[in-house]
Write an enzyme that holds these catalytic residues in place. Structure first.
Site, short mmCIF file in Angstrom:
data_model
loop_
_atom_site.label_atom_id
_atom_site.label_comp_id
_atom_site.label_asym_id
_atom_site.label_seq_id
_atom_site.Cartn_x
_atom_site.Cartn_y
_atom_site.Cartn_z
N THR A 86 0.87 -1.19 0.00
CA THR A 86 0.00 0.00 0.00
C THR A 86 0.90 1.24 0.00
OG1 THR A 86 -0.16 -0.10 2.42
CG2 THR A 86 -1.93 -1.13 1.16
N THR A 123 -1.18 -2.75 5.62
CA THR A 123 -1.48 -1.54 6.38
C THR A 123 -2.40 -0.66 5.55
OG1 THR A 123 0.66 -1.64 7.49
CG2 THR A 123 -0.48 0.48 7.51
N GLU A 152 0.28 -6.06 11.04
CA GLU A 152 1.58 -6.65 11.38
C GLU A 152 2.44 -5.62 12.10
OE1 GLU A 152 4.56 -5.67 9.94
OE2 GLU A 152 3.74 -4.24 8.50
N ASN A 212 2.84 3.31 14.74
CA ASN A 212 3.97 3.79 13.93
C ASN A 212 4.17 5.29 14.09
OD1 ASN A 212 4.71 1.30 13.04
ND2 ASN A 212 3.92 1.52 10.98
N CYS A 264 7.78 1.68 6.33
CA CYS A 264 6.60 1.86 7.17
C CYS A 264 6.43 3.26 7.75
CB CYS A 264 6.61 0.84 8.32
SG CYS A 264 6.43 -0.87 7.79
#
Length: 441
Positions: A86, A123, A152, A212, A264
Site C-alpha cells: 500500500t 497496512t 503486522e 507507527n 513503514c
C-alpha cells in the site's frame, strides 16, 4: 487448518513462513511469476536473517508452498490473508489501495462457497475493511465470509522473532465466528500467553497507524533533543538513558541519529495525516514529526561539511551504510539516500559501501564509487560518515582508518563509538548530540 497468503512480499512471505512453522498448511500466492519461480527454487527475494532456512524447512515438511494462481491459494482455506503493498501516493500522502482492491477482487472470485475469513494484513487506512467487505459481497453470498483486520508489527532484520514472540496480536473482527477462526490460527501464541487484543475493524486499523506514528515521534523527539544537547554541552545518550528508565517513557526508539526511514514509518505517518485531515481532526504532532524528519538529512550533511572544513566540494567522502537500518536490504526512504544525494549536489566525490543495500542503490546514483568493503571506501578520504549501524561497522580498526584517510575525520551518525575510546584517535570525531573530539596531533 489451511490458510492462504496473497502477496509474497516482505509481510506475506515472512508471515506465511511463520504460520507454517505453527504447523498450519500455508499457500502463498503472488501475481509475479518470476518471484514464485525464485521461491520454488529456494531463492529468497528479500534479505531477512533466518528466513531462507525457515522457508526451506517448511517447504520440505509439506506445510508451505507457492503459486502464481490466487485460486490455488484460496481453495479450501479457513482464512485468507491479504498482504500486498500500500505505497503512499505522491502529493497527498494517501495510501494507494489499488493492490488491495485487486487482491480482494481476485480472492472474492475464487472463494468456493464455504465459510472463509478474509484477513487484511496490509497496512490500510481506517474504513478500508468495510470497503473491502462491500467489494467481496458483490461476488459472494451473505454469511460465506467475514472480514478481519490483523495488522503486522514486524521489524525488518528481526521479523521472525517478532512474529514468533510478539508483544501483542491485534485482531479486528465483527463476528464471534471470525474470532474463533483467528484464535485457532494464533493458537500457539495463546499457549505462550501472548496478549491478544480483540477489537472492531476500525480500531485495529487505527492501532497500526497510531503505533507507527508514536514510534516516529519518539525518534524525532530524541533527535531534536540531540541538537539541543550539542548547543548546551549535554550528552544525548545519557539523557536518553535518564528518561528511558522512566517506565512511562521506555528506552526503545530513543537513539539519536539521521532520522527514520524504511517502508513503514514515513509512509504510515503521511497516510495518518491525510486520513486525519479528511476527517477534520488534524494530528498536529505527527505533522511536525514529518517536517522535522524530512529536514534531518540537511542537518547530517552539515556535520559532514563541518568535518571537511566548511565545504565538501572537491572532497572525497566515504559513506558506510545505505539501508535504512542494519540486517535488511531495504533502502526505501533511507536517510542515507538523501544524504548521498545532497553530498553529490554539493560537489563531493563519494565512495560508499553497504553489506546488503548496494544492489538496489546503484541504479539510483551514477557518480558514486561502490566499494567492496568499508576500508576500500576510506582510501584517501577527507571524511568518513557512518550512516547505518551494521555490526561490521561497530569494531572498525581505528588506527587503520587514520592511515587510510587523507585528512581524517569521522562523522558517526549512529553514536556507535564511545567518546572515551575516540579520545586518542588520529582524526576528528563528530557524533550526534555529544561533544566533538579533536584528533590527537
Amino acid at each position: 487448518m489451511r490458510i492462504g497468503m496473497v502477496g509474497a512480499g516482505y509481510v506475506g512471505l515472512v508471515s506465511g513462513a511463520c504460520f507454517s512453522e505453527f504447523g498450519i498448511e500455508v499457500v502463498v500466492a503472488d501475481r509475479d511469476p518470476s518471484r514464485i519461480a525464485r521461491l520454488r527454487a529456494g531463492e529468497m527475494p528479500i534479505y531477512e536473517p533466518g528466513l531462507g532456512a525457515l522457508v526451506k524447512a517448511n517447504v520440505k515438511a509439506g506445510r508451505l508452498s507457492f503459486t502464481a494462481e490466487t485460486g490455488q491459494a484460496v481453495a479450501g482455506c479457513d482464512a485468507v490473508f491479504i498482504a500486498v503493498g500500500t505505497p503512499g501516493r505522491h502529493g497527498d500522502g494517501q495510501a494507494d489501495l489499488a493492490n488491495v482492491r485487486q487482491a480482494a477482487t481476485d480472492v472474492a472470485r475464487c472463494l468456493d462457497g464455504g465459510y472463509t475469513v478474509v484477513v487484511m494484513k496490509s497496512t490500510v487506512p481506517v474504513g478500508t475493511g468495510r470497503e473491502i467487505a462491500s467489494l467481496i459481497a458483490q461476488h459472494c453470498a451473505p454469511g460465506s465470509f467475514d472480514i478481519a483486520s490483523n495488522p503486522e508489527f514486524l521489524r525488518e532484520g528481526s521479523a521472525i522473532g517478532d512474529f514468533m514472540r510478539p508483544d501483542r496480536v491485534v485482531i479486528g473482527v465483527e463476528s464471534a465466528r471470525a474470532a474463533r477462526v483467528l484464535e485457532a490460527v494464533y493458537r500457539p501464541l495463546y499457549l505462550l500467553e501472548t496478549p491478544v487484543v480483540l477489537t472492531a475493524l476500525e480500531t485495529a486499523e487505527m492501532v497500526k497507524y497510531a503505533a507507527n506514528a508514536f514510534l516516529a515521534t519518539k525518534i524525532t523527539f530524541i533527535n531534536e533533543i540531540a541538537d539541543l544537547c550539542e548547543k548546551v554541552g549535554a550528552d544525548v545518550q545519557d539523557v536518553a538513558r535518564g528518561i528511558g528508565l522512566d517506565g512511562r517513557i521506555g528506552s526503545k526508539f530513543l537513539h539519536a541519529g539521521p532520522g527514520y526511514g524504511g517502508s513503514c514509518l514515513p509512509k504510515d505517518t503521511r497516510a495518518l495525516v491525510s486520513v486525519a485531515r479528511r476527517a477534520g481532526a488534524p494530528v498536529r504532532i505527527v505533522e511536525a514529526v514529518i517536517a522535522a524528519n524530512e529536514s534531518r538529512a540537511e542537518r547530517m550533511i552539515g556535520k559532514i561539511e563541518a568535518a571537511c572544513g566548511g565545504s565538501v566540494a572537491g572532497k572525497r567522502v566515504a559513506v558506510l551504510g545505505v539501508t535504512f537500518k542494519p540486517n535488511t536490504d531495504d533502502i526505501r526512504e533511507s536517510p542515507s539516500l538523501a544524504i548521498l544525494s545532497g553530498l553529490g549536489e554539493r560537489g563531493a566525490e563519494i565512495r560508499a559501501f553497504d553489506p546488503q543495500g548496494m544492489g538496489a542503490a546503484k541504479s539510483l546514483f551514477e557518480d558514486i564509487a561502490w566499494c567492496d568493503d568499508a576500508y576500500a571506501a576510506m582510501e584517501d578520504a577527507d571524511c568518513l560518515a557512518i550512516v547505518t549501524e551494521w555490526n561490521e561497522f561497530r569494531a572498525l580498526d581505528i588506527e587503520r582508518i587514520g592511515r587510510l584517510m587523507k585528512t581524517p575525520a569521522m562523522v558517526d551518525m549512529r553514536n556507535i563509538y564511545r567518546l572515551d575510546d575516540m579520545e586518542g584517535a588520529a582524526f576528528d570525531y563528530l557524533s550526534v548530540g555529544r561533544r566533538a573530539i579533536e584528533g590527537a596531533a
